[in-house]
Motif scaffolding. Sequence first.
Motif, PDB file in Angstrom:
ATOM      1  N   ALA A 181       0.819  -1.212   0.000  1.00 55.72           N
ATOM      2  CA  ALA A 181       0.000   0.000   0.000  1.00 55.72           C
ATOM      3  C   ALA A 181       0.853   1.262   0.000  1.00 55.72           C
ATOM      4  N   GLY A 182       2.093   1.157   0.462  1.00 49.83           N
ATOM      5  CA  GLY A 182       2.966   2.319   0.504  1.00 49.83           C
ATOM      6  C   GLY A 182       3.704   2.600  -0.783  1.00 49.83           C
ATOM      7  N   ASN A 183       3.341   1.898  -1.861  1.00 53.05           N
ATOM      8  CA  ASN A 183       4.039   2.082  -3.133  1.00 53.05           C
ATOM      9  C   ASN A 183       3.037   2.326  -4.263  1.00 53.05           C
ATOM     10  N   PRO A 184       2.342   3.466  -4.243  1.00 57.20           N
ATOM     11  CA  PRO A 184       1.326   3.729  -5.278  1.00 57.20           C
ATOM     12  C   PRO A 184       1.909   3.840  -6.672  1.00 57.20           C
ATOM     13  N   GLY A 185       3.174   4.253  -6.775  1.00 59.26           N
ATOM     14  CA  GLY A 185       3.800   4.337  -8.093  1.00 59.26           C
ATOM     15  C   GLY A 185       3.903   2.981  -8.750  1.00 59.26           C
ATOM     16  N   ALA A 186       4.252   1.966  -7.982  1.00 65.62           N
ATOM     17  CA  ALA A 186       4.330   0.609  -8.521  1.00 65.62           C
ATOM     18  C   ALA A 186       2.954   0.114  -8.933  1.00 65.62           C
ATOM     19  N   HIS A 187       1.946   0.426  -8.128  1.00 64.22           N
ATOM     20  CA  HIS A 187       0.577   0.027  -8.457  1.00 64.22           C
ATOM     21  C   HIS A 187       0.170   0.603  -9.814  1.00 64.22           C
ATOM     22  N   PHE A 195      -1.799  -5.305 -15.902  1.00 64.42           N
ATOM     23  CA  PHE A 195      -2.267  -6.049 -14.737  1.00 64.42           C
ATOM     24  C   PHE A 195      -3.604  -5.481 -14.276  1.00 64.42           C
ATOM     25  N   THR A 196      -4.355  -6.297 -13.594  1.00 65.11           N
ATOM     26  CA  THR A 196      -5.583  -5.851 -12.943  1.00 65.11           C
ATOM     27  C   THR A 196      -5.496  -6.191 -11.466  1.00 65.11           C
ATOM     28  N   GLU A 197      -6.251  -5.466 -10.659  1.00 64.16           N
ATOM     29  CA  GLU A 197      -6.249  -5.707  -9.221  1.00 64.16           C
ATOM     30  C   GLU A 197      -7.261  -6.792  -8.895  1.00 64.16           C
ATOM     31  N   ALA A 198      -6.769  -7.923  -8.398  1.00 66.27           N
ATOM     32  CA  ALA A 198      -7.641  -9.043  -8.071  1.00 66.27           C
ATOM     33  C   ALA A 198      -8.160  -8.972  -6.656  1.00 66.27           C
ATOM     34  N   VAL A 206      -3.194  -7.517  -4.453  1.00 66.24           N
ATOM     35  CA  VAL A 206      -2.777  -8.630  -5.292  1.00 66.24           C
ATOM     36  C   VAL A 206      -3.179  -8.274  -6.723  1.00 66.24           C
ATOM     37  N   MET A 207      -2.190  -8.271  -7.620  1.00 64.63           N
ATOM     38  CA  MET A 207      -2.447  -7.910  -9.006  1.00 64.63           C
ATOM     39  C   MET A 207      -2.138  -9.100  -9.899  1.00 64.63           C
ATOM     40  N   VAL A 208      -2.879  -9.225 -10.990  1.00 68.40           N
ATOM     41  CA  VAL A 208      -2.757 -10.402 -11.848  1.00 68.40           C
ATOM     42  C   VAL A 208      -2.719  -9.998 -13.320  1.00 68.40           C
ATOM     43  N   MET A 209      -2.137 -10.891 -14.117  1.00 72.99           N
ATOM     44  CA  MET A 209      -2.126 -10.712 -15.565  1.00 72.99           C
ATOM     45  C   MET A 209      -2.390 -12.057 -16.239  1.00 72.99           C
ATOM     46  N   ASP A 210      -3.341 -12.054 -17.171  1.00 69.73           N
ATOM     47  CA  ASP A 210      -3.636 -13.229 -17.993  1.00 69.73           C
ATOM     48  C   ASP A 210      -2.635 -13.251 -19.146  1.00 69.73           C
ATOM     49  N   LEU A 211      -1.722 -14.228 -19.138  1.00 70.04           N
ATOM     50  CA  LEU A 211      -0.675 -14.268 -20.150  1.00 70.04           C
ATOM     51  C   LEU A 211      -1.136 -14.878 -21.463  1.00 70.04           C
ATOM     52  N   THR A 212      -2.370 -15.352 -21.507  1.00 65.66           N
ATOM     53  CA  THR A 212      -2.888 -15.867 -22.773  1.00 65.66           C
ATOM     54  C   THR A 212      -3.408 -14.732 -23.657  1.00 65.66           C
ATOM     55  N   ARG A 213      -3.495 -13.529 -23.080  1.00 63.03           N
ATOM     56  CA  ARG A 213      -3.932 -12.354 -23.828  1.00 63.03           C
ATOM     57  C   ARG A 213      -2.773 -11.378 -23.947  1.00 63.03           C
ATOM     58  N   ARG A 214      -2.652 -10.760 -25.097  1.00 57.76           N
ATOM     59  CA  ARG A 214      -1.629  -9.748 -25.311  1.00 57.76           C
ATOM     60  C   ARG A 214      -2.212  -8.377 -25.010  1.00 57.76           C
TER      61      ARG A 214
END
Length: 216
Positions: A181-187, A195-198, A206-214
């Motif tokens: 939470a202390g790193n908004p720049g990284a978010h 990435f999306t926030e899961a 927790v952030m995620v990325m579906d690698l089957t999509r470009r």
Amino acid sequence: MSIDIRPFQPYDLPGMYRVCLRTGDSGRDATGLYGDPDLLPHIYAGPYPAADPGLTFVAADASGVLGYVVATADSHAFDGWLEEHWWPELRLRYPLPPPPLSAPLSTPDPGDGTKDRQCVEHIHRPGPPEPKALYERYPAHLHIDILPRGQGAGLGRRLMDALLTALRERGVPGLHLGVGAGNPGAHAFYLRLGFTEAERQEWGSVMVMDLTRRVG
């Protein structure tokens, strides 16, 4: 200033340890927070290239390593590897002192103002694995760190592009990571990458990325 992005080589490890420590306080220098400068990197930098060097990439200039990305393609398998190959030696090197009989099962705070004891606890009690639903869709996870002198030069995206290419070549379906939470720049950086926030918790996201999509 010429900065190369290249696959990990064993001689990069000391530089990676320095970068990990100097960015270990939500992107800020954590040198003053640790009595042992290797404790934090032992957890978040060192084991990844030892377990799977093909998923570690470094950014280096004439002065040495100034950034890196480390990852595992299979978080649960990585946890098993840590238990068998990485934690045992560190647990001998950093033993847990016995707590007082009336105290909860935790390492007593030495009162020296450092965060060393938190790392020692993590080495001995790494915590539960990722939830099944998260792991099945996004089994890979990563850590990325860049020194201030390398920030703003597009290194983060270049390192991530190298890693994402390697993960996709292996057919890995998804990737996850935690952002404090202390790193908004990284978010914001991860959102720009696709990435999306899961999940959001008190400590961060927790952030995620579906690698089957470009994306992008």
